[in-house]
Scaffold this active site. Sequence first.
Site, PDB file in Angstrom:
ATOM      1  N   ARG A  41      11.857  14.579  10.746  1.00  0.00           N
ATOM      2  CA  ARG A  41      11.255  13.192  10.626  1.00  0.00           C
ATOM      3  C   ARG A  41      12.230  12.099  10.669  1.00  0.00           C
ATOM      4  O   ARG A  41      12.096  11.158  10.039  1.00  0.00           O
ATOM      5  CB  ARG A  41      10.385  12.940   9.403  1.00  0.00           C
ATOM      6  N   ARG A  45       9.191   5.986   9.042  1.00  0.00           N
ATOM      7  CA  ARG A  45       9.036   4.515   8.603  1.00  0.00           C
ATOM      8  C   ARG A  45      10.357   4.036   7.593  1.00  0.00           C
ATOM      9  O   ARG A  45      10.420   2.823   7.547  1.00  0.00           O
ATOM     10  CB  ARG A  45       7.971   4.677   7.339  1.00  0.00           C
ATOM     11  N   ARG A  54       5.537  -0.365  14.713  1.00  0.00           N
ATOM     12  CA  ARG A  54       4.235   0.218  14.369  1.00  0.00           C
ATOM     13  C   ARG A  54       3.262  -1.051  13.843  1.00  0.00           C
ATOM     14  O   ARG A  54       2.197  -1.157  13.477  1.00  0.00           O
ATOM     15  CB  ARG A  54       4.331   0.732  12.929  1.00  0.00           C
ATOM     16  N   ASP A  90       3.308  14.554  16.516  1.00  0.00           N
ATOM     17  CA  ASP A  90       2.746  15.016  14.959  1.00  0.00           C
ATOM     18  C   ASP A  90       2.422  16.547  15.300  1.00  0.00           C
ATOM     19  O   ASP A  90       2.142  16.880  16.543  1.00  0.00           O
ATOM     20  CB  ASP A  90       1.662  14.228  14.545  1.00  0.00           C
ATOM     21  N   TYR A 168      -5.113  21.997   7.631  1.00  0.00           N
ATOM     22  CA  TYR A 168      -5.652  20.682   7.973  1.00  0.00           C
ATOM     23  C   TYR A 168      -6.849  20.905   8.511  1.00  0.00           C
ATOM     24  O   TYR A 168      -7.837  20.022   8.163  1.00  0.00           O
ATOM     25  CB  TYR A 168      -4.412  19.943   8.895  1.00  0.00           C
TER      26      TYR A 168
HETATM   27  O1  CP3 Z   1      10.953  14.616  13.121  1.00  0.00           O
HETATM   28  C1  CP3 Z   1      10.619  13.596  13.722  1.00  0.00           C
HETATM   29  O2  CP3 Z   1      11.173  12.350  13.753  1.00  0.00           O
HETATM   30  C2  CP3 Z   1       9.447  13.843  14.618  1.00  0.00           C
HETATM   31  C3  CP3 Z   1       8.024  13.262  14.173  1.00  0.00           C
HETATM   32  C4  CP3 Z   1       7.394  14.032  13.456  1.00  0.00           C
HETATM   33  C5  CP3 Z   1       6.244  13.248  12.661  1.00  0.00           C
HETATM   34  N1  CP3 Z   1       5.414  14.259  12.096  1.00  0.00           N
HETATM   35  C6  CP3 Z   1       5.830  11.948  13.059  1.00  0.00           C
HETATM   36  C7  CP3 Z   1       5.014  11.037  11.861  1.00  0.00           C
HETATM   37  C8  CP3 Z   1       7.271  15.446  13.122  1.00  0.00           C
HETATM   38  C9  CP3 Z   1       8.150  16.597  13.151  1.00  0.00           C
HETATM   39  C10 CP3 Z   1       6.012  15.573  12.089  1.00  0.00           C
HETATM   40  C11 CP3 Z   1       5.660  16.818  11.643  1.00  0.00           C
HETATM   41  C12 CP3 Z   1       4.465  16.796  10.843  1.00  0.00           C
HETATM   42  N2  CP3 Z   1       3.405  16.304  10.413  1.00  0.00           N
HETATM   43  C13 CP3 Z   1       4.416  17.870   9.562  1.00  0.00           C
HETATM   44  C14 CP3 Z   1       5.189  18.900   9.393  1.00  0.00           C
HETATM   45  C15 CP3 Z   1       6.527  18.474   8.772  1.00  0.00           C
HETATM   46  C16 CP3 Z   1       6.500  18.205   7.517  1.00  0.00           C
HETATM   47  O3  CP3 Z   1       6.992  17.049   6.904  1.00  0.00           O
HETATM   48  O4  CP3 Z   1       6.012  19.115   6.734  1.00  0.00           O
HETATM   49  C17 CP3 Z   1       3.307  17.472   9.032  1.00  0.00           C
HETATM   50  C18 CP3 Z   1       2.735  18.183   7.819  1.00  0.00           C
HETATM   51  C19 CP3 Z   1       2.685  16.528   9.471  1.00  0.00           C
HETATM   52  C20 CP3 Z   1       1.173  15.780   9.330  1.00  0.00           C
HETATM   53  C21 CP3 Z   1       1.352  14.262   8.846  1.00  0.00           C
HETATM   54  N3  CP3 Z   1       1.563  13.392   9.782  1.00  0.00           N
HETATM   55  C22 CP3 Z   1       1.045  13.709   7.801  1.00  0.00           C
HETATM   56  C23 CP3 Z   1       1.053  14.551   6.189  1.00  0.00           C
HETATM   57  C24 CP3 Z   1       1.418  12.370   7.838  1.00  0.00           C
HETATM   58  C25 CP3 Z   1       1.322  11.349   6.761  1.00  0.00           C
HETATM   59  C26 CP3 Z   1       2.289  11.381   5.683  1.00  0.00           C
HETATM   60  C27 CP3 Z   1       2.874  10.116   5.535  1.00  0.00           C
HETATM   61  O5  CP3 Z   1       4.102  10.127   5.205  1.00  0.00           O
HETATM   62  O6  CP3 Z   1       2.185   9.148   5.682  1.00  0.00           O
HETATM   63  C28 CP3 Z   1       1.684  12.249   9.238  1.00  0.00           C
HETATM   64  C29 CP3 Z   1       2.086  11.000   9.725  1.00  0.00           C
HETATM   65  C30 CP3 Z   1       3.283  10.860  10.351  1.00  0.00           C
HETATM   66  N4  CP3 Z   1       3.853  11.718  11.477  1.00  0.00           N
HETATM   67  C31 CP3 Z   1       4.197   9.796  10.239  1.00  0.00           C
HETATM   68  C32 CP3 Z   1       5.258   9.990  11.352  1.00  0.00           C
HETATM   69  C33 CP3 Z   1       6.388   9.309  11.256  1.00  0.00           C
HETATM   70  C34 CP3 Z   1       3.960   8.571   9.523  1.00  0.00           C
HETATM   71  C35 CP3 Z   1       2.928   7.756  10.040  1.00  0.00           C
HETATM   72  C36 CP3 Z   1       3.134   6.341   9.908  1.00  0.00           C
HETATM   73  O7  CP3 Z   1       3.939   5.872  10.820  1.00  0.00           O
HETATM   74  O8  CP3 Z   1       2.448   5.685   9.417  1.00  0.00           O
END
Ligand code: CP3
Length: 369
Positions: A41, A45, A54, A90, A168
Amino acid sequence: MMQNLSPSSVSAPAATMTKAQRFLAACRRQPVDYTPVWLMRQAGRYMSEYRALREHYTILEIIKSPELACLVTLQPIQAFDLDAAIIFADILPPLQGMGLSLEFVKGEGPVIHDPLRTPASIEALQVRPPEETLSFTLDAIRLTRQALDPLDIPLIGFSGAPFTLAAYAVEGGGSRNHVLVKSLMMSDPASWALLMEKLSEVVGHYLLAQARAGAQVLQLFDSWVGQLSPEDYRRYVLPHSRRALEIAGEAGVPIIHFGTDTGTMLPLLRAAGGDVIGVDWRIPLDTAWAQLGPDVAIQGNLDPVSLFAPWPALQERTQFVLDEAQRAGRHGHIFNVGHGILPHTPVDNVRRLVDFVHSYTAAQKAGAA
Ligand code: CP3
């Protein structure tokens, strides 16, 4: 799109390998000049550049625009001396491609509005080629490679693993105890098998397509697999993760297989597949590597909360992980956090962490030589 990419680090030790050479060598357990580092990630943010974008676009709009996804992928590469980029996407859009309705709700995270609650809803899930359902990410990979290639920085493609996606799809969002998805698994083996077969096809072909579009490394995220007992993992999940990894493996690029809370099932994760196993901080790195056995590289495993500590404490914890990797006495460590970097992480600590991993391991390796 023109990106002004210049090396961010002034304190980098002398490199004898390009970032792509270093990262791929580590995946293949070959010697490196210093330990490669990236952060799960790493685009997100905690970076003001990401938050600024965003304000104008939702996360799904960014993911579905190859230009914006490329731009965000490059943000941490411009800010830090990272050894790999990961395509901005994602794990959940593949569920949309199967016919489910996905939304990221502010303050709540991802929501599936029509979660799988009946055998008929599982039968109705579509298995379509990634070129039809996820072409935006494949296009983003092609575009991002054009920006990264002159710098020899490798690009990682990724997918959620069948179990984590099933979680999910059945729960309808994040979950604390995963009661619904585990109940389905325990009570209706036929529907479970059908769901996991469909997911493993989608995941496997999505990963394969990303490699063919230009991803030089792939990562399978099985983030919630630690919710299972080892025996349930072995019976109900392993064959499907193995199938997905087999399909993805046709591309011939290294694959990182990541999960959290996997301390009791590492040999099983290893058996499912992957050239590199990603572990979290709940297990010492050297213990995990010993349990995984020979012929596998390891990724991890700093607690991402360490990045909120003052630099001396963060440095000590980083050094601890690097010393464990050194003690293991084998090649093939990729430094990373044990789970995604958190919002509000101080950017300055990220920069210092990346530079420290490089300088400390360059000295370690010079001393060992
Ligand atoms: O690593 C990177 O930079 C690539 C981007 C990436 C995102 N999601 C962007 C994202 C990757 C590799 C993911 C994977 C992901 N997404 C996982 C597996 C990794 C882990 O952490 O276990 C999971 C479970 C998700 C599902 C997901 N996406 C959730 C639960 C959320 C919300 C969580 C939160 O922190 O709000 C997301 C949203 C998300 N995906 C964000 C980002 C940057 C934040 C959303 C935003 O911009 O508001």
